[in-house]
Structure formats: C-alpha cells, structure tokens
Design an enzyme around this catalytic site. Sequence first.
Site: not given
Length: 298
Positions: A22-24, A26-28, A146, A171
């Site tokens: 998920g690096a593209n 936000g946090i990633g 989370s 979630y």
Amino acid sequence: MSRGFTADDVSAQTGRTFLVTGANAGIGFEVSKILAARGGHVILGCRDADKAEGAMNRIRVDVPAAELSFQPLDLADLDQVRDAAKAVLAGPRIDVLVNNAGVMIPPKTLTKQGYELQFGVNHLGTFAFTGLVHPHVDDRIVITSSIAHKGGEIDFSDLSASRSYHNWQRYQTSKLANLLHMFELDRRLSAAGRATQAIGCHPGVALTELTRHLPLPLRTMTPLAAPFFNSAAQGAWPTLQAATGARVQGGDYLGPQGLGEISGRSGPARATRTARDPKLARELWVRSVELTGVDPGL
C-alpha cells in the site's frame, strides 16, 4: 523519559531492502519516502502500476537518487497474492516487510474468494502474503493495526458477513485480527529459532485517503479537526519506528503518544487483553490457514 520517535530518528538504511504494501498513498507513501531518503531500497507493493509509478516519481522529486521498484500486489485476490509472493521470493532478500495496505469502512464488498473485504484484505491477504514470503525476510515483519482494535470481536461463524454487516464493526474486527496475527507470528518465529521479529504499530488518527468512506458530514468536518489529528507524514512515525527503531523488539506494539494515542510522536502503544490472548490468536491462525490455503510452516 524518551521524547518519542519521529522521522528524524530514522537512521541510515543504506544497503537494506524494504517491501512496503500500500505504498502509493497515505502512510505507505510517507514511509517509503523516508526509507528511500535514508538510502534504503524500497519495493512498493501496490495494486495499480500507474499509481505506483506516480508515487515513485513523487518520491524522486524529493529524493532524486531514490532506489525504488514496483511489485504488483492485490491483497483482495489470494491468487494474485501467491503470484506476488512468488516474484518476491525470486528477488533479493528483504530486510523488512511493512504490511501497511488496508481498507477502511467501505460498503459491503467481497474479495475475489468471497470474504468480507476488510477482513479479507486487512487480515487474510496480509496473513497469506506474510506467510508465503516470511522465509525471505531477515529482520522485521511489521503489521499495522489501529486503535479501533479495542472494540473488535471475532465471530468465527460469520467471517464473510453473510448474516450481518456494519462497516465499522468489521473494520474493528480486522484490526484486532492484525494484532492477534502479529503476536502469534512473533511467538512462532521465536519458537522456530528465527532472528526475524514481528512488530505491530498503529498510526493513531491520521488524515489519509482511508477516510474517503466516512459519511459526508464527517468528511466535511475533517479539515476542522485536522489540528488534533496526525497528518499522513506524522501517522507514518510508528511504522518507521517499527521498521527501523534501534530499541524495538519482537512483539512490541507502537503508536502515537498523545492523548488517546490519537496523535503525536511514536512510542509504546496499548493492546487490549483480547489482542494479547494466545488461545484466540492460535485459533485465528488455524482458521486463517484454512481460509487462505497458506500454511506459513511455523
């Protein structure tokens, strides 16, 4: 007393390889940028090649010499997870696997294999990918949870949400599963005599694209609340500490140190008694092997 960990505390990472899911965005994305700026080789695990390319271009604006590469990875499809793992195993060894990718409070959706999307992506996809590539990881495996895990419960009889669906409850369940997975993974790695350690983290409340499924009134109010929350860059601090912190040990759980663990510098976070329940963790592990067809061999 420690002042807490920020991106400024990330030491030189030259010669080390990180795979960030998920690096593209936000946090990633923020994690990948800092790791690249410190000299690490960062493999961006993303669903979309164009978005990954865009992220790499944005990183290179600030870090022209960044060593970056792209690995296709869709955690909502276990067949694709297997293909991605096969490619990773054929490549250079990984020092740190950062399991960051996730989804938050979408409308009811199923993965390709028919699991509720949040449990399927946040936990089962992460479990399967980690289970396949962990022999190739030399140092740390980071799993992102989370503060929402504190309200989580796992109903093993309805993991696909066929009887009921409430997006926030599901979630919470997925984030509880992440922590149970992390603690059990670290126990099993240690029992197997592996030097690799599992470490958990959470970003507090960070303003990222994950908030896109919030109800419209809450999304409208988000800019007003921004001063009380972490930015994506600040939300990345616990992940960066988990991935690189010198004093971090297996089984540690890290998060913001501000009131309610919502924002601030990174340090020790609080996991619920349920998240630390080894019996529940073992049961989840066994069920995850059955549901994914992936046995990590630990």
